[in-house]
Design a protein around this motif. Structure first.
Motif, PDB file in Angstrom:
ATOM      1  N   ASP A  72     -17.308 -44.025 -12.682  1.00  0.00           N
ATOM      2  CA  ASP A  72     -18.119 -42.848 -12.985  1.00  0.00           C
ATOM      3  C   ASP A  72     -19.081 -43.109 -14.143  1.00  0.00           C
ATOM      4  O   ASP A  72     -20.014 -42.326 -14.358  1.00  0.00           O
ATOM      5  CB  ASP A  72     -17.222 -41.656 -13.322  1.00  0.00           C
ATOM      6  CG  ASP A  72     -16.246 -41.961 -14.451  1.00  0.00           C
ATOM      7  OD1 ASP A  72     -15.780 -43.116 -14.519  1.00  0.00           O
ATOM      8  OD2 ASP A  72     -15.950 -41.060 -15.246  1.00  0.00           O
ATOM      9  N   GLU A  73     -18.881 -44.217 -14.892  1.00  0.00           N
ATOM     10  CA  GLU A  73     -19.777 -44.559 -15.990  1.00  0.00           C
ATOM     11  C   GLU A  73     -20.721 -45.703 -15.639  1.00  0.00           C
ATOM     12  O   GLU A  73     -21.473 -46.159 -16.482  1.00  0.00           O
ATOM     13  CB  GLU A  73     -18.958 -44.945 -17.233  1.00  0.00           C
ATOM     14  CG  GLU A  73     -18.082 -43.820 -17.768  1.00  0.00           C
ATOM     15  CD  GLU A  73     -17.321 -44.228 -19.015  1.00  0.00           C
ATOM     16  OE1 GLU A  73     -17.592 -45.336 -19.524  1.00  0.00           O
ATOM     17  OE2 GLU A  73     -16.462 -43.459 -19.464  1.00  0.00           O
ATOM     18  N   LEU A  75     -23.952 -47.354 -14.095  1.00  0.00           N
ATOM     19  CA  LEU A  75     -25.325 -47.014 -13.738  1.00  0.00           C
ATOM     20  C   LEU A  75     -25.928 -48.176 -12.967  1.00  0.00           C
ATOM     21  O   LEU A  75     -25.665 -49.335 -13.273  1.00  0.00           O
ATOM     22  CB  LEU A  75     -26.161 -46.747 -14.999  1.00  0.00           C
ATOM     23  CG  LEU A  75     -25.676 -45.623 -15.924  1.00  0.00           C
ATOM     24  CD1 LEU A  75     -26.574 -45.567 -17.150  1.00  0.00           C
ATOM     25  CD2 LEU A  75     -25.683 -44.295 -15.209  1.00  0.00           C
ATOM     26  N   MET A  86     -22.278 -47.302 -19.156  1.00  0.00           N
ATOM     27  CA  MET A  86     -23.107 -46.546 -20.084  1.00  0.00           C
ATOM     28  C   MET A  86     -22.931 -47.027 -21.517  1.00  0.00           C
ATOM     29  O   MET A  86     -23.855 -46.980 -22.321  1.00  0.00           O
ATOM     30  CB  MET A  86     -22.776 -45.054 -19.980  1.00  0.00           C
ATOM     31  CG  MET A  86     -23.095 -44.464 -18.618  1.00  0.00           C
ATOM     32  SD  MET A  86     -22.429 -42.801 -18.383  1.00  0.00           S
ATOM     33  CE  MET A  86     -23.300 -41.908 -19.664  1.00  0.00           C
ATOM     34  N   ARG A  95     -25.421 -39.875 -21.832  1.00  0.00           N
ATOM     35  CA  ARG A  95     -25.104 -39.080 -20.647  1.00  0.00           C
ATOM     36  C   ARG A  95     -25.811 -39.686 -19.439  1.00  0.00           C
ATOM     37  O   ARG A  95     -26.757 -40.446 -19.586  1.00  0.00           O
ATOM     38  CB  ARG A  95     -25.536 -37.627 -20.839  1.00  0.00           C
ATOM     39  CG  ARG A  95     -27.025 -37.447 -21.109  1.00  0.00           C
ATOM     40  CD  ARG A  95     -27.371 -35.996 -21.345  1.00  0.00           C
ATOM     41  NE  ARG A  95     -28.790 -35.799 -21.571  1.00  0.00           N
ATOM     42  CZ  ARG A  95     -29.393 -35.929 -22.719  1.00  0.00           C
ATOM     43  NH1 ARG A  95     -28.688 -36.244 -23.797  1.00  0.00           N
ATOM     44  NH2 ARG A  95     -30.697 -35.744 -22.842  1.00  0.00           N
ATOM     45  N   VAL A  96     -25.355 -39.320 -18.235  1.00  0.00           N
ATOM     46  CA  VAL A  96     -25.934 -39.855 -17.006  1.00  0.00           C
ATOM     47  C   VAL A  96     -27.384 -39.405 -16.900  1.00  0.00           C
ATOM     48  O   VAL A  96     -27.664 -38.204 -16.953  1.00  0.00           O
ATOM     49  CB  VAL A  96     -25.129 -39.378 -15.781  1.00  0.00           C
ATOM     50  CG1 VAL A  96     -25.773 -39.896 -14.502  1.00  0.00           C
ATOM     51  CG2 VAL A  96     -23.683 -39.833 -15.873  1.00  0.00           C
TER      52      VAL A  96
END
Length: 373
Positions: A72-73, A75, A86, A95-96
């Motif tokens: 989920d982190e 990119l 991240m 943040r995304v």
């Protein structure tokens, strides 16, 4: 040659008759037209979208740490199609991002390099000593402080102690260089003072009399200690601290030498703004400066554009016993000549290599810190 030619002609006639007499079949379905992409970049982008749309991220790895954990982190760069955590990119992505995202290499951002001695002196605006008299005076001041400290201990009164900078000038430059690199990575300017502006909060808004319930007044002796530490900082004699990067905690601060209990660590600095203007701010380092009886007059320190090493000292989770064990500093607010100021002070002896932590909530419990380490 005649029989061979006759045989070939007969075969062509027989083939024609068979084709005309065979039942008609529907033509095969036409193949969908193949879309031609304009460039290789578009093809890679299409392939990336296909990867993103699926639920399996097991084959995506971080180009920096080589791990595929915490998907989920992760990119994905829109240009090179590489994955990055991240917290692994420089500067860190808080943040995304919304929309397209490029890694630092593809975006053309220069890597943060180590600072030379001249650049460090210019970065912190260090004042050079003109002659040996300044060194002698600083030595005499240190002796006076030591005698005063012994008197304070004799009276059993806990007073602030000035930090003791490293004896080696090259070591001090390395310490300041680590701070300069961290500030540059976050696109921040160094500032050892609170910054006021008409767009946020004027200096007249920072009045200790506005504090709800009153604020503790800093004693004359402690003000002298504070001014002594500020004078050392202007000469490039910084606190023995080193800013380091951790893949889990991000930028953090370690003691680069022994620090005694009640030693002044740093003042929390940055832009001063009203709390009401920062209710939806995503900065993770806002610090309470003034809690006024009228909430509209309450102030916070925002170290997102300007700040010092206090910006990188981590807060601990004051809801767990494990978090309390890490705490070796405290955050205190004082009335200094009628204005509110925030200081970080050691709460016990800190050994070299130990990371600094303080209770971010303090006694106010204004912030949710259950996610802190």
């Amino acid at each position: 040659m005649a029989p061979a030619n006759s045989s070939a002609a007969a075969q062509r006639v027989i083939g024609f008759i068979r084709r005309t007499q065979a039942p008609r079949q529907s033509p095969p379905p036409a193949c969908p037209p193949v879309k031609k992409y304009k460039s290789l970049t578009e093809i890679m982008a299409k392939a990336r979208y296909a990867v993103v749309e699926r639920d399996d991220y097991s084959d995506v790895l971080c180009d920096q740490c080589g791990s595929g954990e915490r998907p989920d982190e992760l990119l994905l760069c829109d240009k090179c199609d590489k994955g990055f955590h991240m917290k692994c990119v420089r500067p860190i992505v808080v943040r995304v991002p919304i929309g397209s995202w490029l890694c630092p290499k593809c975006s053309g951002e220069k890597r943060v390099r180590s600072f030379s001695q001249k650049k460090i002196i210019d970065f912190f605006q260090i004042q050079k000593c003109a002659d040996l008299k300044n060194k002698c005076s600083s030595t005499q001041d240190a002796k006076k402080r030591k005698r005063r400290t012994s008197l304070i201990l004799h009276k059993k009164r806990r007073r602030l102690l000035p930090f003791i900078p490293a004896d080696n000038p090259s070591r001090r430059l390395k310490q300041m260089g680590s701070l300069a690199s961290a500030l540059t990575a976050l696109h921040m300017e160094f500032s050892d003072d609170l910054t006021y502006s008409p767009e946020m909060a004027p200096r007249s808004a920072n009045h200790a009399d506005f504090e709800n319930g009153g604020m503790q007044v800093l004693s004359r002796e402690d003000i002298e200690t504070l001014e002594h530490c500020r004078a050392m900082g202007r000469r490039g004699e910084c606190s023995p601290l080193m800013v380091v990067y951790d893949s889990c905690e991000g930028y953090t601060v370690e003691a680069d030498g022994p620090i005694k209990d009640m030693t002044f660590i740093a003042e929390y600095t940055g832009d001063v703004d009203y709390i009401k203007n920062r209710e939806n701010d995503d900065c993770d380092s806002l610090m309470t400066l003034l809690l006024a009886t009228d909430p509209a007059k309450s102030l916070v320190i925002c170290p997102d554009k300007r700040g010092n090493i206090a910006r990188f000292i981590n807060g601990i989770n004051n809801h767990t016993q494990e978090g309390r064990k890490k705490q070796n500093c405290k955050c205190v607010r004082y009335n200094v000549n009628g204005e509110c100021r925030v200081f970080l002070v050691a709460t016990r002896d800190i050994s070299k290599g130990e990371r600094l932590y303080y209770d971010y909530n303090g006694y106010e419990h204004e912030y949710p810190t259950h996610h802190f380490v």
